[in-house]
Design an enzyme around this catalytic site. Structure first.
Site, PDB file in Angstrom:
ATOM      1  N   ASP A 137       2.173  13.935   8.545  1.00 51.13           N
ATOM      2  CA  ASP A 137       3.184  13.076   9.164  1.00 51.13           C
ATOM      3  C   ASP A 137       4.063  13.955  10.034  1.00 51.13           C
ATOM      4  OD1 ASP A 137       4.829  10.473   9.244  1.00 51.13           O
ATOM      5  OD2 ASP A 137       6.309  11.960   8.601  1.00 51.13           O
ATOM      6  N   GLU A 221      -1.297  10.855  12.866  1.00 55.12           N
ATOM      7  CA  GLU A 221      -0.916   9.619  13.548  1.00 55.12           C
ATOM      8  C   GLU A 221      -1.243   9.719  15.035  1.00 55.12           C
ATOM      9  OE1 GLU A 221       3.145   8.320  11.415  1.00 55.12           O
ATOM     10  OE2 GLU A 221       3.075  10.402  12.124  1.00 55.12           O
ATOM     11  N   CYS A 288       4.325   1.187   0.874  1.00 58.53           N
ATOM     12  CA  CYS A 288       4.318   1.938  -0.380  1.00 58.53           C
ATOM     13  C   CYS A 288       2.932   2.516  -0.615  1.00 58.53           C
ATOM     14  CB  CYS A 288       4.733   1.035  -1.540  1.00 58.53           C
ATOM     15  SG  CYS A 288       4.678   1.852  -3.161  1.00 58.53           S
ATOM     16  N   CYS A 291       1.580   0.721  -4.268  1.00 56.34           N
ATOM     17  CA  CYS A 291       1.191  -0.687  -4.387  1.00 56.34           C
ATOM     18  C   CYS A 291       0.821  -1.323  -3.052  1.00 56.34           C
ATOM     19  CB  CYS A 291       2.301  -1.487  -5.057  1.00 56.34           C
ATOM     20  SG  CYS A 291       3.803  -1.661  -4.036  1.00 56.34           S
ATOM     21  N   CYS A 307      10.262   1.833  -3.072  1.00 59.55           N
ATOM     22  CA  CYS A 307       9.586   0.546  -2.906  1.00 59.55           C
ATOM     23  C   CYS A 307      10.382  -0.557  -3.601  1.00 59.55           C
ATOM     24  CB  CYS A 307       8.175   0.626  -3.483  1.00 59.55           C
ATOM     25  SG  CYS A 307       7.239  -0.916  -3.323  1.00 59.55           S
ATOM     26  N   CYS A 310       7.601  -2.290  -6.473  1.00 57.78           N
ATOM     27  CA  CYS A 310       7.180  -1.618  -7.707  1.00 57.78           C
ATOM     28  C   CYS A 310       8.130  -0.512  -8.138  1.00 57.78           C
ATOM     29  CB  CYS A 310       5.777  -1.047  -7.560  1.00 57.78           C
ATOM     30  SG  CYS A 310       5.647   0.333  -6.388  1.00 57.78           S
ATOM     31  N   ASP A 317       8.516  11.234   4.081  1.00 61.93           N
ATOM     32  CA  ASP A 317       7.460  11.846   4.888  1.00 61.93           C
ATOM     33  C   ASP A 317       6.178  12.027   4.090  1.00 61.93           C
ATOM     34  OD1 ASP A 317       9.253  11.907   6.942  1.00 61.93           O
ATOM     35  OD2 ASP A 317       9.784  14.023   6.697  1.00 61.93           O
TER      36      ASP A 317
END
Length: 338
Positions: A137, A221, A288, A291, A307, A310, A317
């Site tokens: 990232d 990315e 997340c 989940c 999150c 959850c 990052d």
């Protein structure tokens, strides 16, 4: 061009015809990009006239056509490049040239001159297989964060020289245009920017080399840096909001050098026989990793991710890097199935 050279044999006619063609291709490329921006409805930015003092580089498209690399191979220690109209110029060669020389460029940075050589048939140097995979990232606080939780600090080279740049820029503002002192002040500003650029490139090489040594597959990315750093000033009728904050963010992104790093990483991956996958970055910072719940409220601060579905908490990052890795693995499985 032929008529111009014929009418001026002692001026334009004594330089390399192929090199002049390469300069005209650059001009044509600039105007094509201008008309493409006009058709797309973007701010066009018409190319400005540039005199000979504004050109900092010149290219010879083919070795042996107006230029010759290693023009004195019998010399025991020094390397020379021969340029049409200039003659033999000694080069301080910092590393050996592999493959067959294709193009030669001469570039000026401040008061220094550099020779850039591109080659064909450069042998690859594959690294031993590791079997490890990672997602990365890109960020401003940390230049690179891996899905394993490792952080590479962003050195902020331009910000480190901000005070010195402010001093030399104030000195430049007091100089009269066209004076010798102003040219010297411009050279001092250019030298500071060139130093920051060299430091940024050197750090990108070190970081990319460390990644390809440890991992056989790297997922990153697919960033559109030009769009991300576009100004938020807007127009007179519709002025932008938070212009100062956006300007500071753009400056930080450009200082981090994401584009430089990703370009160097791609070159090293190809040479080392590794695998590089680019994925769509949409939603990676808000999803997340446990989940799969995606919401803006999951990522409210720069460093923390919690999150709301959850309760999973992690570094923002690292969470994004894990999502990037999963997206890359999914793309590879889909490509193998096809």
């Amino acid at each position: 061009m032929k008529h111009i050279r014929a009418d001026d044999p002692d001026g334009q006619g004594r330089w390399s015809f192929s090199s002049q063609q390469a300069t005209l291709r650059r001009l044509d490329k600039a105007f094509r990009a201008f008309f493409d921006r006009v058709k797309a409805g973007r701010t066009p930015g018409c190319p400005r006239f540039k005199g000979r003092g504004w050109f900092d580089s010149v290219q010879w498209p083919k070795d042996g056509d107006g230029c010759r690399w290693d023009s004195q191979p019998e010399h025991p220690t020094a390397t020379y490049v021969r340029l049409q109209g200039i003659g033999h110029v000694r080069v301080h060669q910092h590393r050996p040239v592999h493959g067959r020389v294709k193009t030669i460029s001469v570039k000026r940075e401040g008061r220094r001159w550099y020779v850039l050589v591109s080659c064909q048939g450069v042998p690859a140097r594959p690294l031993p297989a590791t079997g490890a995979v990672t997602g990365i990232d890109m960020g401003v606080a940390s230049l690179v964060t891996t899905s394993d939780g490792e952080h590479v600090v962003n050195p902020r080279h331009l910000a480190a020289t901000a005070d010195r740049l402010a001093v030399v820029r104030r000195d430049l503002a007091r100089k009269q245009r066209g004076s010798k002192r102003r040219r010297k002040a411009v050279a001092r500003v250019a030298a500071l920017h060139a130093k920051a650029r060299r430091q940024r490139i050197d750090g990108a090489h070190e970081t990319a080399l460390a990644l390809i040594r440890d991992y056989g597959m790297i997922v990153h990315e697919d960033l559109r840096i030009t769009n991300m750093t576009r100004s938020a000033s807007g127009t007179i009728d519709a002025p932008g909001r938070n212009v100062a904050q956006k300007s500071g963010l753009n400056r930080s992104i450009l200082d981090a050098g994401w584009g430089v790093f990703l370009t160097i990483l791609a070159h090293k991956v190809e040479s080392a026989g590794r695998e590089l996958i680019a994925v769509n970055p949409a939603g990676t910072s808000r999803t997340c990793a446990r989940c799969g719940h995606c919401a803006k409220e999951n990522h409210l601060t720069q460093a923390s991710f919690v999150c709301t579905a959850c309760g999973h908490a992690a570094h923002a990052d690292v969470n994004a890097a894990v999502n990037v890795l999963r997206a890359g693995l999914a793309l590879r499985r889909a490509a193998e199935a096809a």
